[in-house]
Design a protein around this motif. Structure first.
Motif, mmCIF file in Angstrom:
data_model
loop_
_atom_site.group_PDB
_atom_site.id
_atom_site.type_symbol
_atom_site.label_atom_id
_atom_site.label_comp_id
_atom_site.label_asym_id
_atom_site.label_seq_id
_atom_site.Cartn_x
_atom_site.Cartn_y
_atom_site.Cartn_z
ATOM 1 N N VAL A 1 0.858 -1.184 0.000
ATOM 2 C CA VAL A 1 0.000 0.000 0.000
ATOM 3 C C VAL A 1 0.895 1.235 0.000
ATOM 4 O O VAL A 1 1.901 1.264 0.716
ATOM 5 C CB VAL A 1 -0.892 0.033 1.273
ATOM 6 C CG1 VAL A 1 -1.714 1.301 1.331
ATOM 7 C CG2 VAL A 1 -1.811 -1.168 1.315
ATOM 8 N N THR A 2 0.531 2.218 -0.820
ATOM 9 C CA THR A 2 1.272 3.478 -0.775
ATOM 10 C C THR A 2 0.444 4.488 0.008
ATOM 11 O O THR A 2 -0.743 4.681 -0.283
ATOM 12 C CB THR A 2 1.541 4.016 -2.199
ATOM 13 O OG1 THR A 2 2.151 2.974 -2.953
ATOM 14 C CG2 THR A 2 2.464 5.226 -2.177
ATOM 15 N N VAL A 3 1.067 5.071 1.030
ATOM 16 C CA VAL A 3 0.360 6.063 1.850
ATOM 17 C C VAL A 3 1.159 7.365 1.857
ATOM 18 O O VAL A 3 2.364 7.373 1.608
ATOM 19 C CB VAL A 3 0.189 5.570 3.313
ATOM 20 C CG1 VAL A 3 -0.629 4.295 3.380
ATOM 21 C CG2 VAL A 3 1.528 5.377 4.022
ATOM 22 N N VAL A 4 0.423 8.442 2.158
ATOM 23 C CA VAL A 4 1.071 9.742 2.356
ATOM 24 C C VAL A 4 0.836 10.100 3.815
ATOM 25 O O VAL A 4 -0.289 9.953 4.317
ATOM 26 C CB VAL A 4 0.451 10.802 1.416
ATOM 27 C CG1 VAL A 4 1.000 12.185 1.713
ATOM 28 C CG2 VAL A 4 0.717 10.445 -0.034
ATOM 29 N N ASP A 5 1.887 10.528 4.503
ATOM 30 C CA ASP A 5 1.699 10.895 5.912
ATOM 31 C C ASP A 5 1.302 12.372 6.024
ATOM 32 O O ASP A 5 1.213 13.076 5.016
ATOM 33 C CB ASP A 5 2.932 10.531 6.761
ATOM 34 C CG ASP A 5 4.165 11.347 6.372
ATOM 35 O OD1 ASP A 5 4.012 12.450 5.788
ATOM 36 O OD2 ASP A 5 5.289 10.875 6.652
ATOM 37 N N ARG A 6 1.069 12.841 7.256
ATOM 38 C CA ARG A 6 0.549 14.200 7.437
ATOM 39 C C ARG A 6 1.608 15.285 7.226
ATOM 40 O O ARG A 6 1.318 16.469 7.328
ATOM 41 C CB ARG A 6 -0.115 14.339 8.809
ATOM 42 C CG ARG A 6 -1.365 13.450 8.973
ATOM 43 C CD ARG A 6 -2.484 13.897 8.030
ATOM 44 N NE ARG A 6 -3.544 12.910 7.924
ATOM 45 C CZ ARG A 6 -4.768 13.050 8.435
ATOM 46 N NH1 ARG A 6 -5.093 14.119 9.112
ATOM 47 N NH2 ARG A 6 -5.689 12.128 8.257
ATOM 48 N N ALA A 7 2.852 14.825 6.920
ATOM 49 C CA ALA A 7 3.863 15.802 6.508
ATOM 50 C C ALA A 7 3.970 15.827 4.979
ATOM 51 O O ALA A 7 4.770 16.550 4.411
ATOM 52 C CB ALA A 7 5.208 15.438 7.123
ATOM 53 N N VAL B 1 -4.237 6.784 2.214
ATOM 54 C CA VAL B 1 -3.910 5.749 1.225
ATOM 55 C C VAL B 1 -4.021 6.374 -0.160
ATOM 56 O O VAL B 1 -5.030 7.027 -0.479
ATOM 57 C CB VAL B 1 -4.898 4.566 1.350
ATOM 58 C CG1 VAL B 1 -4.627 3.518 0.274
ATOM 59 C CG2 VAL B 1 -4.817 3.939 2.741
ATOM 60 N N VAL B 2 -2.994 6.192 -0.993
ATOM 61 C CA VAL B 2 -3.081 6.712 -2.365
ATOM 62 C C VAL B 2 -3.098 5.600 -3.419
ATOM 63 O O VAL B 2 -3.574 5.813 -4.527
ATOM 64 C CB VAL B 2 -1.979 7.755 -2.697
ATOM 65 C CG1 VAL B 2 -2.196 9.034 -1.911
ATOM 66 C CG2 VAL B 2 -0.587 7.214 -2.470
#
Ligand SMILES: Cc1cc2nc3c(=O)[nH]c(=O)nc-3n(C[C@H](O)[C@H](O)[C@H](O)COP(=O)(O)OP(=O)(O)OC[C@H]3O[C@@H](n4cnc5c(N)ncnc54)[C@H](O)[C@@H]3O)c2cc1C
Length: 324
Positions: free
Chosen positions: A150-156, A183-184
């Protein structure tokens, strides 16, 4: 409008005081202070950055099919990961989907490629991102069982690739929300299958849903999780006399007792009052406190989480074992 500069930073639409009932399958929910639909990863990063810069809480939704948005609406920035961040790619035995892809589209793409293993998604009206976040499932399988990455982006705004073991999947839960990840994309590892037999299985699942679920009225699917032991939540609600119970426009479906349907003009308050009545009925009859499967969003910072924490402390004090 104080947040107009955001419109210049994003390619996707930015709306103010956007009614959230338009974006939930329950057709319930007050306004999002700011509502954005990113069209790219860059757009998403710009939205995250803007929320951080202005100290705005950030809420993520997909197709809004597992959420109850409170009547007060959602403060801060709501990011909808929709079809603009969707799309499916098939390579050998793996299928990769953007988080905004609808689950039906993903299952169809796998079937067309002769890849089996995602049939259980047929009829679940969510997005890939939402399904990963809540570990959606049916027929004894869940999304976490089929994921390879899974590719995720964090809050930064940083991207990370995670294996399924890092997402702490459990029954209808993961650590995606707690970590603040968005999740992207998700990649599924599948086996070979005959497209015609995959289609038959999917059609059978869809037929069962049409027979057993009230698909003609707005809902968010199952309201309660099944308890860890004993009969399923729907059975407990039905046996406790919950079927057909109404508060305002909200009604426990006479077709499936774990569905609360919007018969017209239901508010989130109606739904929550009905949920509490049903919980009380089930507790009195069986000594079981039902935990929410739907996620409550909005109403002030952390209102949904507070409600869940309040709930889990109550549930921890209860036996969890049906007494009849
Ligand atoms: C008729 C009906 C039948 C259903 N049947 C089933 C079923 O059989 N099995 C089942 O499991 N569910 C079922 N559901 C519930 C729902 O469709 C699923 O849980 C679905 O996976 C939710 O996806 P969504 O995109 O709608 O998520 P949303 O409802 O928009 O969001 C759910 C949660 O996921 C988070 N989220 C959403 N997108 C992202 C993202 N990209 N990154 C990080 N977090 C995100 C949200 O913050 C929220 O906490 C049903 C619902 C309906 C209305």
């Amino acid at each position: 409008m104080a947040h107009e500069p955001l419109q210049r930073q994003l390619a996707g639409p930015v709306r103010f005081a956007e009614p959230m009932w338009r974006h939930t399958t329950w057709r319930i929910g007050g306004p999002a202070e700011i509502f954005v639909e990113p069209t790219s990863l860059e757009d998403l990063r710009a939205a995250i950055h803007y929320a951080r810069q202005h100290g705005l809480p950030l809420t993520v939704i997909g197709n809004g099919s597992n959420v109850l948005v409170l009547d007060e609406g959602i403060p801060g920035l709501v990011v909808r990961i929709g079809p603009r961040l969707g799309g499916v790619t098939v390579r050998d035995h793996s299928v990769t989907a953007g988080a905004g892809t609808r689950l039906g589209q993903l299952a169809e793409a796998a079937r067309e490629a002769g890849l089996a293993g995602l049939e259980f998604l047929a009829g679940i009206p969510g997005t890939v991102g939402g399904a990963v976040a809540v570990n959606a499932g049916a027929h004894g399988l869940a999304v976490g069982d089929r994921l390879s990455r899974v590719t995720v982006v964090d809050r930064a705004g940083n991207c990370h690739v995670k294996g399924p073991e890092e997402l702490e999947f459990a029954y209808r839960s993961s650590n995606v929300g707690a970590r603040g990840w968005i999740v992207v994309a998700a990649e599924f590892g599948l086996g070979c299958g005959d497209p015609a037999s995959i289609r038959r299985t999917m059609e059978e699942y869809l037929r069962k849903r049409r027979q057993t679920q009230p698909l003609d009225l707005p809902s968010a699917g199952s309201v309660f999780k099944n308890p860890p032991q004993g009969p399923p939540a729907g059975w407990l609600v039905e046996m406790a006399g919950g079927k057909g119970l109404r508060v305002g426009g909200a009604m426990v479906s006479p077709v499936h007792a774990n569905f609360v349907v919007n018969t017209g003009g239901a508010t989130a308050r109606d739904v929550l009052t009905l949920i509490e009545r049903v919980r009380e009925l089930v507790y009195r009859r069986f000594g079981v406190y039902l935990a929410l499967e739907v996620q409550v969003l909005g109403g002030g910072r952390g209102a949904g989480e507070e409600m869940c924490q309040d709930w889990s402390s109550k549930a921890a004090g209860a036996s969890g074992e049906p007494s009849a």
